[in-house]
Design a protein around this motif. Structure first.
Motif, PDB file in Angstrom:
ATOM      1  N   ILE A  48      -4.494   2.422   4.520  1.00  0.00           N
ATOM      2  CA  ILE A  48      -5.068   1.267   5.221  1.00  0.00           C
ATOM      3  C   ILE A  48      -6.589   1.294   5.116  1.00  0.00           C
ATOM      4  O   ILE A  48      -7.236   0.281   4.841  1.00  0.00           O
ATOM      5  N   LYS A  49      -7.154   2.481   5.302  1.00  0.00           N
ATOM      6  CA  LYS A  49      -8.612   2.631   5.231  1.00  0.00           C
ATOM      7  C   LYS A  49      -9.122   2.426   3.807  1.00  0.00           C
ATOM      8  O   LYS A  49     -10.131   1.740   3.587  1.00  0.00           O
ATOM      9  N   SER A  85      -7.152  -4.791  10.104  1.00  0.00           N
ATOM     10  CA  SER A  85      -6.529  -3.928  11.101  1.00  0.00           C
ATOM     11  C   SER A  85      -5.573  -4.657  12.023  1.00  0.00           C
ATOM     12  O   SER A  85      -4.586  -4.080  12.485  1.00  0.00           O
ATOM     13  N   ALA A  88      -7.700  -2.811   4.618  1.00  0.00           N
ATOM     14  CA  ALA A  88      -6.719  -3.807   5.056  1.00  0.00           C
ATOM     15  C   ALA A  88      -7.068  -4.289   6.456  1.00  0.00           C
ATOM     16  O   ALA A  88      -7.541  -3.502   7.290  1.00  0.00           O
ATOM     17  N   ILE A 142       0.832  -1.206   0.000  1.00  0.00           N
ATOM     18  CA  ILE A 142       0.000   0.000   0.000  1.00  0.00           C
ATOM     19  C   ILE A 142       0.866   1.255   0.000  1.00  0.00           C
ATOM     20  O   ILE A 142       1.588   1.512   0.965  1.00  0.00           O
ATOM     21  N   GLU A 166      -2.180   6.290   6.974  1.00  0.00           N
ATOM     22  CA  GLU A 166      -3.394   5.728   7.572  1.00  0.00           C
ATOM     23  C   GLU A 166      -4.517   5.704   6.541  1.00  0.00           C
ATOM     24  O   GLU A 166      -5.353   4.799   6.532  1.00  0.00           O
ATOM     25  N   ILE A 195       0.997  -6.171   6.927  1.00  0.00           N
ATOM     26  CA  ILE A 195       0.698  -5.355   5.753  1.00  0.00           C
ATOM     27  C   ILE A 195       1.120  -3.932   6.077  1.00  0.00           C
ATOM     28  O   ILE A 195       0.752  -3.392   7.121  1.00  0.00           O
ATOM     29  N   SER A 233       1.449   0.140   5.074  1.00  0.00           N
ATOM     30  CA  SER A 233       1.026   1.306   4.305  1.00  0.00           C
ATOM     31  C   SER A 233       1.846   2.495   4.767  1.00  0.00           C
ATOM     32  O   SER A 233       2.246   2.565   5.931  1.00  0.00           O
ATOM     33  N   SER A 291      -2.153  -4.746  10.113  1.00  0.00           N
ATOM     34  CA  SER A 291      -1.774  -3.618   9.256  1.00  0.00           C
ATOM     35  C   SER A 291      -1.038  -2.563  10.073  1.00  0.00           C
ATOM     36  O   SER A 291      -1.430  -2.248  11.191  1.00  0.00           O
ATOM     37  N   TYR A 292       0.025  -2.015   9.479  1.00  0.00           N
ATOM     38  CA  TYR A 292       0.870  -1.041  10.157  1.00  0.00           C
ATOM     39  C   TYR A 292       1.106   0.153   9.234  1.00  0.00           C
ATOM     40  O   TYR A 292       1.356  -0.015   8.044  1.00  0.00           O
ATOM     41  N   CYS A 293       1.042   1.344   9.802  1.00  0.00           N
ATOM     42  CA  CYS A 293       1.369   2.558   9.051  1.00  0.00           C
ATOM     43  C   CYS A 293       2.796   2.969   9.397  1.00  0.00           C
ATOM     44  O   CYS A 293       3.092   3.270  10.558  1.00  0.00           O
ATOM     45  N   TYR A 326      -7.960   0.672   1.339  1.00  0.00           N
ATOM     46  CA  TYR A 326      -7.897  -0.711   0.868  1.00  0.00           C
ATOM     47  C   TYR A 326      -8.556  -1.690   1.824  1.00  0.00           C
ATOM     48  O   TYR A 326      -8.486  -2.902   1.614  1.00  0.00           O
TER      49      TYR A 326
END
Length: 367
Positions: free
Chosen positions: A153-154, A160, A158, A118, A150, A145, A147, A163-165, A156
């Motif tokens: 993540i929203k 939660s 993904a 992402i 933030e 996953i 990105s 998922s890491y920003c 796609y």
């Protein structure tokens, strides 16, 4: 007698290293990792396209696996062999193409799979498109996953729980020892008091049309501004032809020393059409801010996670050249405010978006 630190072996796969946003982000990460004693990195590039010369000077192992077209299915086996030989603890993809080619190997490997797929935040993902399938196939097999925003993540949707920003980090050493601004101005024949610039590829996702119309509106009333359009792409020839009689609009094509040119800007602009593209954390805006330039940008994707409206710059309306023109004129006419925004932008980069900040975030994830 101290023991040697445990070394984590990481193999990172990307489709190309052309001059683009996700490739610049990867290059910055590799620079942050190359001298870390706890990490051993192997970079696999699925082509021979390398436009960042720094890649060739990194102290890491690099493997080229060029594909013979989009349907070169031998790449699955070639990747499997390279990964088996390197025997990594972590397999990390850096693009949706790489994620798909990795799936058979991920299924048979004990390594953890980090899916850094992402890098943007679109308004919508078309069901059953190639991008949609890349996500549906790779998300379930991903241990993490990544990105860079933030908003990504929203966008796609993904999962939660994994998922890491990790926002982009920028190497501030790139902006040291730049040539004198007067030399750069002479190079482009710029004699005006002010310079406004936009750095982006000339493709539909980047809204150069709005930027150039706004430039025309400004130039109808004042003669002390030069507008620069920096980048290349399929739309460059057509747009430059349309504005060939505007001597104060300069099309540079792609340039290597982008830092030196951004350094002469008074205002940095990035206009995106969110109907076609949502930004992750845009590298060009980070470059503006690192050089203490006030920013004008559209609220597209993750841009507002970087640009703080009225503090580090101004957020303008999408596809509205009149609004953009007004904001450009405002910053040119209010120099103390523009300088304060530029200073605040540099401080924000130093606080949250450095190469070290990004590197430490990835090291924490790896560990």
């Amino acid at each position: 007698m101290s023991s040697k630190p445990t070394v984590t072996k990481i193999i990172i796969i990307v489709d190309t290293m052309v001059a683009g946003g996700k490739e610049r982000r990867l290059l910055e990460l590799l620079k942050g990792l190359e001298n870390n004693e706890t990490i051993s990195v192997c970079l696999v590039i699925l082509s021979n396209l390398v436009e960042y010369e720094e890649v060739h000077h990194l102290a890491i192992q690099t493997v080229f696996l060029p594909r013979r077209g989009k349907k070169d299915f031998t790449i699955f086996y070639k990747l499997y062999r390279v990964i088996k030989k390197f025997n990594p603890d972590i397999i990390q993809s850096w693009s949706s193409v790489a994620s798909v080619f990795l799936l058979p190997t991920v299924l048979s490997s004990k390594a953890q799979f980090i899916n850094a797929i992402i890098a943007d935040a679109p308004w919508a993902v078309k069901p059953f498109s190639s991008r949609w399938w890349h996500l549906k196939l790779s998300f379930p097999l991903s241990d993490a996953i990544i990105s860079n925003s933030e908003a990504g993540i929203k966008a796609y949707n993904a999962p939660s729980q994994k998922s890491y920003c990790i926002p982009n980090g920028i190497d501030l050493a790139r902006f040291d020892h730049l040539p004198d601004a007067s030399e750069v101005r002479r190079r482009f024949g710029i004699t005006t008091t002010y310079v406004v610039g936009m750095v982006a590829s000339f493709r539909g996702a980047k809204d150069y049309s709005t930027y150039l119309k706004a430039a025309q509106y400004v130039l109808e009333h004042r003669y002390d501004v030069t507008f620069m359009a920096i980048g290349d792409g399929k739309d460059l020839a057509g747009l430059s032809k349309m504005y060939e009689n505007e001597e104060k609009i300069i099309f540079t094509g792609r340039i290597a020393d982008i830092e030196a040119v951004v350094n002469i800007f008074n205002v940095g602009v990035l206009i995106t059409d969110h109907r076609m593209h949502g930004e992750g954390i845009p590298n060009s805006v980070m470059e503006y801010m690192a050089l203490s330039k006030p920013v004008i940008a559209t609220d597209a994707g993750g841009t507002t996670e970087l640009v703080l409206d009225q503090i580090t710059g101004l957020i303008c309306q999408q596809r509205d050249p009149h609004d953009l023109k007004e904001k450009i004129v405002y910053l040119l006419d209010h120099s103390p405010i523009a300088l304060a925004m530029g200073k605040a932008g540099r401080e924000r980069i130093e606080a949250s978006f450095t190469l070290d900040t990004m590197t430490q975030a990835y090291l924490q994830l790896y560990n």
